[in-house]
Design a protein around this motif. Structure first.
Motif, PDB file in Angstrom:
ATOM      1  N   VAL A  82      26.440 -82.957 -26.905  1.00  0.00           N
ATOM      2  CA  VAL A  82      27.669 -82.799 -26.694  1.00  0.00           C
ATOM      3  C   VAL A  82      28.355 -82.321 -27.412  1.00  0.00           C
ATOM      4  O   VAL A  82      28.550 -81.569 -28.546  1.00  0.00           O
ATOM      5  N   ASP A  83      29.293 -80.914 -26.364  1.00  0.00           N
ATOM      6  CA  ASP A  83      29.947 -79.907 -27.142  1.00  0.00           C
ATOM      7  C   ASP A  83      31.126 -80.636 -26.544  1.00  0.00           C
ATOM      8  O   ASP A  83      32.212 -80.719 -25.531  1.00  0.00           O
ATOM      9  N   TYR A  84      32.161 -80.350 -27.873  1.00  0.00           N
ATOM     10  CA  TYR A  84      33.298 -80.643 -28.413  1.00  0.00           C
ATOM     11  C   TYR A  84      34.603 -79.642 -28.033  1.00  0.00           C
ATOM     12  O   TYR A  84      35.540 -79.329 -29.174  1.00  0.00           O
ATOM     13  N   SER A  85      33.545 -78.549 -27.730  1.00  0.00           N
ATOM     14  CA  SER A  85      34.338 -77.102 -27.741  1.00  0.00           C
ATOM     15  C   SER A  85      35.835 -77.380 -27.162  1.00  0.00           C
ATOM     16  O   SER A  85      36.356 -77.897 -25.745  1.00  0.00           O
ATOM     17  N   PRO A  86      36.896 -76.590 -27.280  1.00  0.00           N
ATOM     18  CA  PRO A  86      38.385 -76.841 -26.651  1.00  0.00           C
ATOM     19  C   PRO A  86      37.632 -76.295 -25.004  1.00  0.00           C
ATOM     20  O   PRO A  86      38.492 -76.930 -24.030  1.00  0.00           O
ATOM     21  N   GLU A  87      37.282 -75.485 -24.227  1.00  0.00           N
ATOM     22  CA  GLU A  87      36.916 -75.372 -22.911  1.00  0.00           C
ATOM     23  C   GLU A  87      35.591 -76.965 -22.725  1.00  0.00           C
ATOM     24  O   GLU A  87      36.087 -76.955 -20.639  1.00  0.00           O
ATOM     25  N   ALA A  88      34.952 -77.355 -22.967  1.00  0.00           N
ATOM     26  CA  ALA A  88      34.305 -79.066 -23.120  1.00  0.00           C
ATOM     27  C   ALA A  88      34.767 -79.744 -22.789  1.00  0.00           C
ATOM     28  O   ALA A  88      35.238 -80.799 -21.567  1.00  0.00           O
ATOM     29  N   ARG A  89      35.819 -79.738 -23.546  1.00  0.00           N
ATOM     30  CA  ARG A  89      36.622 -81.049 -24.300  1.00  0.00           C
ATOM     31  C   ARG A  89      38.139 -80.533 -22.640  1.00  0.00           C
ATOM     32  O   ARG A  89      38.346 -82.063 -22.006  1.00  0.00           O
ATOM     33  N   GLU A  90      38.705 -79.918 -21.767  1.00  0.00           N
ATOM     34  CA  GLU A  90      38.990 -79.503 -20.944  1.00  0.00           C
ATOM     35  C   GLU A  90      38.481 -79.426 -20.183  1.00  0.00           C
ATOM     36  O   GLU A  90      39.231 -80.420 -18.811  1.00  0.00           O
ATOM     37  N   ALA A  91      37.080 -79.539 -19.506  1.00  0.00           N
ATOM     38  CA  ALA A  91      36.563 -79.412 -18.609  1.00  0.00           C
ATOM     39  C   ALA A  91      36.315 -81.332 -18.470  1.00  0.00           C
ATOM     40  O   ALA A  91      36.555 -81.474 -16.949  1.00  0.00           O
ATOM     41  N   VAL A  92      36.227 -82.251 -19.847  1.00  0.00           N
ATOM     42  CA  VAL A  92      35.914 -82.932 -19.997  1.00  0.00           C
ATOM     43  C   VAL A  92      36.867 -83.486 -18.970  1.00  0.00           C
ATOM     44  O   VAL A  92      37.838 -84.975 -18.179  1.00  0.00           O
ATOM     45  N   ARG A  93      38.938 -83.402 -19.403  1.00  0.00           N
ATOM     46  CA  ARG A  93      39.897 -83.979 -19.223  1.00  0.00           C
ATOM     47  C   ARG A  93      40.493 -83.488 -17.731  1.00  0.00           C
ATOM     48  O   ARG A  93      40.978 -84.678 -16.847  1.00  0.00           O
ATOM     49  N   ARG A  94      39.985 -82.534 -17.219  1.00  0.00           N
ATOM     50  CA  ARG A  94      39.591 -82.299 -15.752  1.00  0.00           C
ATOM     51  C   ARG A  94      39.866 -82.844 -14.535  1.00  0.00           C
ATOM     52  O   ARG A  94      40.074 -83.262 -13.743  1.00  0.00           O
ATOM     53  N   ARG A  95      38.234 -83.226 -15.018  1.00  0.00           N
ATOM     54  CA  ARG A  95      37.528 -84.022 -13.763  1.00  0.00           C
ATOM     55  C   ARG A  95      37.437 -85.480 -13.780  1.00  0.00           C
ATOM     56  O   ARG A  95      37.991 -86.208 -13.244  1.00  0.00           O
TER      57      ARG A  95
END
Length: 203
Positions: A82-95
């Motif tokens: 699991v990627d907890y980077s800001p980019e990965a968290r933002e991708a999850v939030r948007r989706r």
């Protein structure tokens, strides 16, 4: 690349003890019914709750040693941390949470939250069969997923399809099986539901 169907299984280092007994079963039942198998490993240690655990590093090594043995047997299997980077968290939030400003990394008790949705995102399929690593399945049919997808295609307003998690009653009734999902009473395909699955759709 998006595929038609994927099996997505969430794991945590503290699952190592039961994964040794359950993962092979899950893959044998479902792994050849899908185009992709995504094993999503949450390696970010929680600071609170039971997910802190003891012998975390030892369990982490044991878990990866075990799951890597399956990569040679299932060519469609990928192991994803699991990627907890800001980019990965933002991708999850948007989706999945587009109306929210932020999504917590963990649940209130230290359990997974971002990890579940990251797994769905990485599975990247039109139809995703999600499960945890501690589940057992009876019957062993190799047509279950195709049957479920066929039902979805015939019932476009349905949002969720879930197998009954225990033996059906003699008369096929669903009473009290899903009392936490009151919207289930709005499903109209009673014959299909009584036979195999719970389907939920919303007007």
């Amino acid at each position: 690349m998006t595929v038609r169907s994927a099996l997505q299984i969430n794991m945590h280092p503290l699952d190592a003890r039961h994964v040794a007994h359950t993962l092979g079963h899950e893959l044998e039942v479902w792994g050849r019914q899908v185009e992709r198998v995504t094993l999503t490993i949450d390696t970010k240690r929680s600071l609170t709750g039971r997910y802190r655990g003891a012998s975390y590093d030892e369990n982490r090594k044991q878990l990866f040693d075990h799951i890597e043995t399956f990569a040679a047997r299932f060519s469609n299997l990928e192991i994803v941390e699991v990627d907890y980077s800001p980019e990965a968290r933002e991708a999850v939030r948007r989706r999945y949470f587009d109306s929210s400003a932020d999504v917590p990394e963990k649940a209130y008790d230290g359990g997974p939250l971002h990890a579940y949705f990251y797994g769905l995102l990485r599975a990247d399929a039109d139809y995703i069969l999600h499960m945890d690593s501690d589940m057992l399945f009876g019957g062993g049919s190799q047509a279950w997923l195709d049957e479920a997808i066929g039902w979805f295609e015939q019932t476009p307003r349905c949002a969720i399809r879930q197998s009954i998690a225990r033996t059906p009653t003699v008369d096929g009734a669903l009473a009290d099986l899903h009392r936490y999902f009151p919207e289930a009473t709005r499903c109209r395909d009673r014959r299909a539901l009584a036979a195999d699955y719970l389907g939920l759709w919303f007007p």
